[in-house]
Design a protein around this motif. Structure first.
Motif, mmCIF file in Angstrom:
data_model
loop_
_atom_site.group_PDB
_atom_site.id
_atom_site.type_symbol
_atom_site.label_atom_id
_atom_site.label_comp_id
_atom_site.label_asym_id
_atom_site.label_seq_id
_atom_site.Cartn_x
_atom_site.Cartn_y
_atom_site.Cartn_z
ATOM 1 N N THR A 1 11.987 -39.166 -4.495
ATOM 2 C CA THR A 1 12.569 -39.477 -5.804
ATOM 3 C C THR A 1 13.920 -38.800 -5.981
ATOM 4 O O THR A 1 14.897 -39.429 -6.430
ATOM 5 N N TRP A 2 13.989 -37.520 -5.657
ATOM 6 C CA TRP A 2 15.256 -36.800 -5.803
ATOM 7 C C TRP A 2 16.312 -37.357 -4.852
ATOM 8 O O TRP A 2 17.493 -37.425 -5.193
ATOM 9 N N SER B 1 17.902 -40.357 -6.370
ATOM 10 C CA SER B 1 18.893 -40.021 -7.394
ATOM 11 C C SER B 1 20.244 -39.705 -6.762
ATOM 12 O O SER B 1 21.301 -40.123 -7.278
ATOM 13 N N THR C 1 21.814 -42.886 -5.594
ATOM 14 C CA THR C 1 22.374 -43.621 -6.728
ATOM 15 C C THR C 1 23.751 -43.086 -7.084
ATOM 16 O O THR C 1 24.698 -43.852 -7.321
ATOM 17 N N ARG C 2 23.890 -41.773 -7.112
ATOM 18 C CA ARG C 2 25.192 -41.177 -7.435
ATOM 19 C C ARG C 2 26.230 -41.480 -6.357
ATOM 20 O O ARG C 2 27.430 -41.534 -6.632
ATOM 21 N N ASN D 1 13.013 -43.526 -13.018
ATOM 22 C CA ASN D 1 14.239 -43.831 -12.277
ATOM 23 C C ASN D 1 14.303 -45.300 -11.866
ATOM 24 O O ASN D 1 15.374 -45.913 -11.869
ATOM 25 N N ASN E 1 16.950 -48.056 -12.751
ATOM 26 C CA ASN E 1 17.594 -48.817 -11.684
ATOM 27 C C ASN E 1 17.572 -50.313 -12.012
ATOM 28 O O ASN E 1 18.576 -51.018 -11.851
#
Length: 718
Positions: A397-398, A401, A404-405, A432, A436
């Motif tokens: 999950t992290w 993220s 995504t950035r 998240n 998304n």
């Protein structure tokens, strides 16, 4: 053979057989309905079917050997053939059988034509077919005297889940969703369908003194058939061996070739008291509740006092402390610098002891962002955690993220969909993925995922939060406010909820509700927006001191823009950064899809006649918009940034295109274009028309909440 057939007919053996089968079918139909409503286990029905099957030959033998006479049941050989009443008995059996058959027809007709179709649970959008090599580990039931071993039973289930997740090619449903059925009497077929698994492991734990009995049952989710059921009696001193043994047995029962020569991962050994404290703490951290995580830290302190080198406890304490900070996406208010000063040494110690402990790498990657590390380094650390343990949901999950950035949206979505497919209730991945989907306005996929979770949990705050997020992006602000208000009140420190709820209230122009939010940033925005500049200006220095200029510059620039104090805005840049060149070296857009305060700064330089600085900021904005890319053009922050850029550069066509996109998306906002650099464009009929449409949409949403039409409260710059 002819004589035998005639004798079977005379003794009513055939009639008894037909009557028995029809009666058995009717009884089983009634039993199935009753047992389902009282929540009886599947084996009860299986036993009934077995009893009827065993009884059938005995019924035939009895009808051959005995006869019903007016004097009662007598052996057939003792009945005088001239006095036999088998013909009358046969007629009665015919009547009874015909009656039962008519009843069967009625039952079938009612079931087929009158009863509603059974609800079919739909899998999440894009879900794969159920693999035979898949399993969900339900929370084991605590059967200990006093019921005081619930967290221990949960911990054992979780460790079994973690071990099974290491088996190659075996799909294991995630902990959060599997444990959601705890305490419920949900049909196993329904659980299998919702979690998309073919097998279910359930069991119980009974602890007495230093002895423990673990019972595990592996069940075919489709038909309820038990593949095996085993009990294990052990001393608590070797509980880790019990876990490993159970995992190996279950894996072998599924498909022995899945394990092959691959060794089953062993749990980290420690003192049993340390382990129990760790398990209880971990359960608390899973909730992400503030009070629960504070309790978890105290429990972990107790564990580490006994075993200072227990790596799982060191890692979980580092995570809990960070999650209780005021970092973006965290749940507390401890200054993040203080949290990092504690968390980082704990993680360094854990990795020094065990350099391959995946979760320590994952938490390390999580906090690197707040430590100022670049995204590439953060991504590399999280990829290492995933490589060590591909089933570690937090790490995946992290990592999504970070991707995504870095605008690697496709890989980020695939990661999240993989997590949610296994564990739809794992909150961070679920939230998240919802966001998304909202980036690309895939609302049907978002709502399908929310519906899937609601079928498991009911209408919880977790579900309402997700529906609130989707409603806000769709411009359904009244629904968003209704959904998000109780979620925010339950946990005002949750940064994401605070953001969405605040944006919703701003769009509605509900400043009374906004002022009830005890957030310094929200208060300054609200005071500035309503023209209370003295109050906002008095709060601003404290905010800059608390957050640092890098984090507070956007709200400060917004205040100076609206208050028409443009000299103070450029002085702020000169004082803290030395020059606009040094500021721009930091790529100052606030997010990966938002220009932040850069349009405010460009406008200030333009109005003050500082053309060189204006040109530099405009060039930086143009580069940032190109980096956002066309694939993000449906996102509201990108569209708004394009509108801001167009307004400060005089690009009328670009401004009208951006405004039209907001209209097409049914955007609702009481003040969509109230900032000073938009005012000159209200002379354009087309622009004014689109502004009026967006404001009218907001008034429609206000009316749903009992609020009257909005009267502009904007107090500056116009």
């Amino acid at each position: 053979m002819g004589q035998l057939f005639d004798e079977l007919k005379r003794r009513n053996v055939f009639r008894i057989a037909v009557a028995y089968l029809v009666a058995a079918w009717l009884v089983l139909q009634v039993a199935d309905l009753v047992l389902e409503n009282i929540g009886a286990p599947d084996w009860v029905m299986q036993v009934l079917i077995l009893l009827f099957a065993l009884g059938f030959p005995f019924a035939l033998i009895f009808s051959w050997a005995y006869e019903l006479t007016p004097e009662g049941i007598r052996r057939e050989k003792d009945v005088d053939r001239t006095q036999s009443v088998t013909r009358d008995t046969g007629r009665k059996l015919n009547q009874i059988t015909i009656g039962m058959l008519l009843f069967v027809l009625v039952v079938v007709a009612v079931e087929r034509f009158l009863l509603p179709e059974p609800t079919i649970l739909e899998p999440v959008a894009g879900a794969a077919e159920i693999s035979d090599k898949s399993i969900a580990v339900l929370a084991f039931e605590d059967l200990s005297e006093g019921g005081d071993q619930e967290y221990f039973a949960d911990g054992l289930s979780e460790e079994l889940l973690n071990v099974l997740a290491q088996v190659p090619d075996l799909q294991v449903a995630g902990r959060t969703s599997s444990f959601a059925f705890k305490g419920q009497n949900t049909d196993l077929r329904e659980i299998g369908e919702v979690l998309n698994v073919a097998h279910i492991l359930e069991g119980s734990v009974r602890k007495a003194g230093n002895r423990i009995r673990v019972t595990a049952q592996l069940i075919n989710a489709e038909n309820g058939f038990h593949l095996f059921s085993e009990s294990y009696d052990r001393n608590l001193d070797d509980i880790f061996a019990v876990q490993d043994e159970l995992a190996a047995r279950i894996g072998a029962a599924l498909q022995s070739e899945l394990i092959g020569t691959t060794a089953v991962a062993e749990t980290t050994p420690t003192d049993i008291e340390v382990y129990e404290l760790y398990l209880e703490a971990r359960q608390n951290i899973h909730t992400r509740g503030r009070a629960e995580m504070e309790t978890a830290i105290a429990l972990l302190d107790g564990a580490l006092a006994i075993d200072p080198d227990y790596v799982p406890a060191l890692t979980q304490k580092a995570l809990a402390i960070y999650l209780l900070s005021d970092a973006s996406g965290a749940y507390g208010d401890t200054p993040v610098t203080e949290a990092l000063a504690i968390s980082r040494p704990l993680l360094n110690r854990a990795l020094e002891i065990d350099a391959r402990y995946a979760e320590a790498h994952a938490v390390s990657g999580l906090i690197m962002d707040e430590e100022g590390e670049d995204l590439e380094s953060q991504m590399a650390t999280l990829r290492r955690a995933v490589a060590i343990n591909p089933a570690l949901e937090n790490a995946r999950t992290w990592l999504s993220s970070v991707l995504t950035r870095l605008r690697q949206y496709e890989e980020a979505r695939l990661l999240l969909e993989g997590i949610v497919e296994r564990d739809p209730m794992f909150g961070p991945a679920f939230n998240n993925l919802i966001q998304n989907y909202m980036r690309t306005r895939d609302f049907d996929m978002a709502l399908s995922l929310i519906d899937r979770v609601e079928r498991i949990t009911g209408d919880t705050l977790f579900v309402q939060q997700a529906r609130g997020f989707v409603s806000m992006v769709r411009g359904e602000l009244a629904n968003a406010a209704r959904y998000l208000q109780p979620v925010f009140e339950n946990n005002p420190s949750a940064a994401t909820v605070l953001f969405f709820y605040s944006v919703t209230l701003f769009g509605l122009g509900d400043f009374d509700s906004l002022r009830e939010i005890r957030s310094p940033i929200v208060q300054i925005y609200a005071d500035t927006w309503t023209g209370e500049f003295q109050s906002a200006g008095e709060q601003l220095p404290g905010l800059i001191s608390a957050l640092g200029i890098d984090n507070a510059i956007e709200i400060a620039a917004f205040y100076y823009l609206v208050a028409n104090d443009l000299n103070s805005m450029v002085d702020m840049v000169d004082t803290h950064y030395g020059s606009v060149d040094q500021l721009l070296e930091q790529k100052p857009q606030v997010t990966d899809v938002d220009l932040g305060y850069m349009p405010y700064l460009a406008w200030a330089y333009l109005q003050l006649g500082r053309q060189e600085e204006y040109d530099k900021v405009v060039a930086a904005m143009r580069n940032a918009l190109e980096e956002f890319g066309s694939e993000t053009s449906v996102m509201a922050p990108v569209i708004t940034s394009n509108a801001d850029f167009a307004a400060v550069t005089g690009d009328v066509d670009r401004l009208l295109q951006a405004a039209q996109k907001l209209v097409d998306h049914d955007t609702a906002n009481v003040e969509p274009f109230a900032l000073p650099f938009y005012q000159q464009y209200f002379e354009l009929d087309e622009f004014r028309r689109m502004n009026d449409y967006i404001v009218a949409r907001a008034d429609e949403e206000r009316a749903k909440l009992g609020l009257g039409p909005y009267a502009s409260q904007f107090g500056g710059g116009l």
